[in-house]
Design an enzyme around this catalytic site. Structure first.
Site, PDB file in Angstrom:
ATOM      1  N   ARG A  71       1.027  -1.262   0.052  1.00 58.31           N
ATOM      2  CA  ARG A  71       0.088   0.132  -0.136  1.00 58.31           C
ATOM      3  C   ARG A  71       0.914   1.221   0.132  1.00 58.31           C
ATOM      4  O   ARG A  71       1.759   1.311   0.876  1.00 58.31           O
ATOM      5  CB  ARG A  71      -0.790  -0.205   1.306  1.00 58.31           C
ATOM      6  CG  ARG A  71      -1.610   1.360   1.498  1.00 58.31           C
ATOM      7  CD  ARG A  71      -2.400   1.472   0.523  1.00 58.31           C
ATOM      8  NE  ARG A  71      -3.448   2.822   0.705  1.00 58.31           N
ATOM      9  CZ  ARG A  71      -3.300   4.021   0.381  1.00 58.31           C
ATOM     10  NH1 ARG A  71      -2.165   4.117  -0.485  1.00 58.31           N
ATOM     11  NH2 ARG A  71      -4.212   4.986   0.623  1.00 58.31           N
ATOM     12  N   HIS A 107       2.258   6.938   2.500  1.00 61.32           N
ATOM     13  CA  HIS A 107       1.043   8.065   2.357  1.00 61.32           C
ATOM     14  C   HIS A 107       0.932   8.374   3.668  1.00 61.32           C
ATOM     15  O   HIS A 107       1.385   7.899   4.736  1.00 61.32           O
ATOM     16  CB  HIS A 107      -0.159   7.291   1.711  1.00 61.32           C
ATOM     17  CG  HIS A 107      -0.954   6.327   2.571  1.00 61.32           C
ATOM     18  ND1 HIS A 107      -0.508   4.837   2.708  1.00 61.32           N
ATOM     19  CD2 HIS A 107      -2.094   6.697   3.648  1.00 61.32           C
ATOM     20  CE1 HIS A 107      -1.248   4.389   3.801  1.00 61.32           C
ATOM     21  NE2 HIS A 107      -2.179   5.184   4.011  1.00 61.32           N
ATOM     22  N   HIS A 150      -2.646  10.853   6.098  1.00 57.93           N
ATOM     23  CA  HIS A 150      -3.971  11.144   6.040  1.00 57.93           C
ATOM     24  C   HIS A 150      -4.332  12.253   7.150  1.00 57.93           C
ATOM     25  O   HIS A 150      -3.571  12.106   8.240  1.00 57.93           O
ATOM     26  CB  HIS A 150      -4.950  10.561   5.611  1.00 57.93           C
ATOM     27  CG  HIS A 150      -4.800   9.058   6.109  1.00 57.93           C
ATOM     28  ND1 HIS A 150      -4.649   8.574   7.417  1.00 57.93           N
ATOM     29  CD2 HIS A 150      -4.536   7.891   5.730  1.00 57.93           C
ATOM     30  CE1 HIS A 150      -4.605   7.439   7.473  1.00 57.93           C
ATOM     31  NE2 HIS A 150      -4.333   6.970   6.375  1.00 57.93           N
ATOM     32  N   GLU A 208     -10.559   6.867   1.106  1.00 58.06           N
ATOM     33  CA  GLU A 208      -9.183   6.448   0.749  1.00 58.06           C
ATOM     34  C   GLU A 208      -8.767   7.183  -0.378  1.00 58.06           C
ATOM     35  O   GLU A 208      -7.525   7.238  -0.746  1.00 58.06           O
ATOM     36  CB  GLU A 208      -9.143   4.956   0.408  1.00 58.06           C
ATOM     37  CG  GLU A 208      -8.814   4.103   1.728  1.00 58.06           C
ATOM     38  CD  GLU A 208      -7.311   4.235   2.177  1.00 58.06           C
ATOM     39  OE1 GLU A 208      -6.531   3.484   1.540  1.00 58.06           O
ATOM     40  OE2 GLU A 208      -7.051   4.846   3.230  1.00 58.06           O
ATOM     41  N   HIS A 250       3.129   6.444   6.966  1.00 58.72           N
ATOM     42  CA  HIS A 250       3.227   5.149   7.052  1.00 58.72           C
ATOM     43  C   HIS A 250       3.141   4.306   5.849  1.00 58.72           C
ATOM     44  O   HIS A 250       3.140   4.590   4.746  1.00 58.72           O
ATOM     45  CB  HIS A 250       2.160   4.743   8.259  1.00 58.72           C
ATOM     46  CG  HIS A 250       0.758   4.926   7.688  1.00 58.72           C
ATOM     47  ND1 HIS A 250       0.239   6.366   8.044  1.00 58.72           N
ATOM     48  CD2 HIS A 250      -0.051   4.391   7.173  1.00 58.72           C
ATOM     49  CE1 HIS A 250      -0.899   6.143   7.528  1.00 58.72           C
ATOM     50  NE2 HIS A 250      -1.264   5.212   6.927  1.00 58.72           N
ATOM     51  N   GLU A 263      -5.841   6.585  12.062  1.00 56.82           N
ATOM     52  CA  GLU A 263      -6.007   5.232  11.217  1.00 56.82           C
ATOM     53  C   GLU A 263      -5.958   4.221  12.098  1.00 56.82           C
ATOM     54  O   GLU A 263      -4.907   4.038  12.833  1.00 56.82           O
ATOM     55  CB  GLU A 263      -5.158   5.088  10.005  1.00 56.82           C
ATOM     56  CG  GLU A 263      -5.268   3.515   9.481  1.00 56.82           C
ATOM     57  CD  GLU A 263      -4.265   3.417   8.140  1.00 56.82           C
ATOM     58  OE1 GLU A 263      -4.202   4.126   7.458  1.00 56.82           O
ATOM     59  OE2 GLU A 263      -3.357   2.604   8.585  1.00 56.82           O
TER      60      GLU A 263
END
Length: 432
Positions: free
Chosen positions: A140, A143, A145, A213, A188, A149
């Site tokens: 993944r 990134h 945000h 997402e 992360h 999370e």
């Protein structure tokens, strides 16, 4: 497909309750001293299940009528309490069920991702969820945000890492049933290990109902939109722009990668130096045995970095139930892992609604809404109950009544001494 007459006239249709016409001396038995009518004895059971061999109809006792037009039978078999709701349902409550099966799926070479937020369940204003799958070795994209999370591993093994604003680093491995937590803004990485051939699947929970997402800050997306001369200056490469020839023009999101080494220490640039871990071995916590199953709870008292999300992993035996309760100020986002469930919400002012849930479904329960979760199937019911809260808290209806003066309870509900004696002074959480 041919249906036999037995299926066309299913046995689940209930006959209307026959009640004797009260005489003048009997009228008081149907009402309380204030003249308010008592509730009837209709059990309002669920009428069928997803695997029932019937053509379901919107009929409950003498109420409703058969469908003459077209039907989506598989969908109606999964939603008995919507097609033929219990008579205790009343008013109008927003939808509080969302199956991930109805979410748009984002397919990539390394796996897939599907989400749930207020866009598909408007009542879920405080929590959003993502169900993600990574093939063995898949990544993944790195990134961050602007919301926290919290993650729960459904299958497989993963390696995760983060860097704090102080420049401290943490890297570790998580397996089925384990958790991780990244505060808002912490960059992360997530990569599936190849310890299992199919990689991994997990849930991501975010403390904001509007989160998507698609709104994450992605490494490739950022660098593709920074002038190459600025990149060279930033990384101390003067005017050597060739170092940036392989930056993708669009996001990678989920993509294949080389599996990480088995030993996490071999993957570390420097040893972990954060004051607290960002993962929690929830799978190794011994569950607490209850009359109707097992429960294990995690919140900031056991996983200190997770200061906005608390959760319980619950397993309910056949015939058992998560007791009638509510969460004082915390919204609840519940994901059903296995089994079948029935949930009724009470939202005050006579508003109540009942829904049925299956594996892969999400329930969203606003703060203070009274509810229960009943195992209506013939196998163990398992779900993860997530609260937007630092602490996992709930209030048991039975305990509240048991700790209230008996005469006060009798004045409200007309309970007998024997009924009051059955109330538990300790919180049961699960009942059978």
């Amino acid at each position: 497909m041919h249906w036999s007459p037995f299926f066309l006239f299913p046995s689940y249709v209930l006959l209307p309750t026959v009640r004797a016409i009260p005489t003048a001396t009997q009228v008081h038995l149907d009402r309380d001293p204030n003249g308010i009518a008592y509730t009837d004895r209709n059990p309002n059971n669920e009428l069928w299940h997803a695997d029932s061999k019937i053509i379901p109809q919107p009929q409950r006792g003498s109420l409703g009528a058969s469908i003459l037009g077209p039907q989506n039978v598989p969908l109606e078999l999964q939603n008995a309490d919507l097609l033929a709701p219990p008579t205790t349902d009343h008013g109008s409550l927003p939808n509080f069920k969302w199956p991930f099966s109805l979410s748009h799926n984002k397919l990539k070479k390394g796996g897939w991702s599907r989400g749930q937020n207020v866009g598909n369940m408007p009542s879920a204003t405080d929590i959003a969820g993502v169900n993600m799958r990574l093939k063995a070795g898949a990544i993944r994209e790195m990134h961050w945000h602007n919301v926290d999370e919290w993650a729960y591993v459904l299958e497989g093994d993963l390696r995760i890492s983060t860097v704090t604003p102080e420049g401290q680093v943490w890297m570790g491995d998580v397996s089925k049933g384990d958790l991780w937590y990244f505060p808002a803004g912490y960059p992360h990485s997530i990569q599936a290990k190849n310890s299992t051939p199919d990689g991994a699947e997990f849930l991501l929970i975010f403390d904001e109902g509007t989160f998507s997402e698609d709104g994450t800050f992605l490494l490739t997306d950022w660098l593709a939109h920074v002038p190459k001369s600025v990149l060279a200056k930033n990384f101390g490469l003067d005017n050597d722009l060739r170092a940036f020839d392989h930056i993708p023009t669009s996001e990678l999101y989920i993509f294949p990668g080389t599996p990480p080494p088995e030993n996490v220490n071999e993957d570390m640039v420097i040893p972990n130096n954060t004051p607290q871990p960002f993962a929690f071995a929830f799978s190794k916590v011994v569950p607490e045995k209850k009359p109707g199953g097992t429960v294990k709870v995690v919140d900031s008292r056991s996983f200190s970095v997770a200061n906005k999300i608390a959760a319980a992993e619950v397993e309910i035996e056949v015939g058992g139930m998560r007791e009638l309760h509510w969460h004082p100020t915390q919204p609840e986002w519940t994901f059903f892992i296995s089994g079948e469930a029935r949930v009724s919400l009470f939202a005050s002012q006579t508003n109540a609604a009942t829904y049925d849930f299956y594996p892969g479904d999400v329930a969203y329960i606003p703060p203070s809404f009274g509810h229960y979760i009943e195992n209506t199937g013939n196998t163990t019911l398992k779900f993860i109950e997530v609260l937007k809260s630092e602490l996992f808290q709930d209030i048991s209806l039975s305990q509240w009544l048991a700790l209230t003066p008996p005469e006060l309870v009798k004045a409200h509900l007309g309970f007998s001494d024997d009924t009051i004696a059955h109330l538990s002074k300790t919180k049961q959480t699960l009942v059978l």
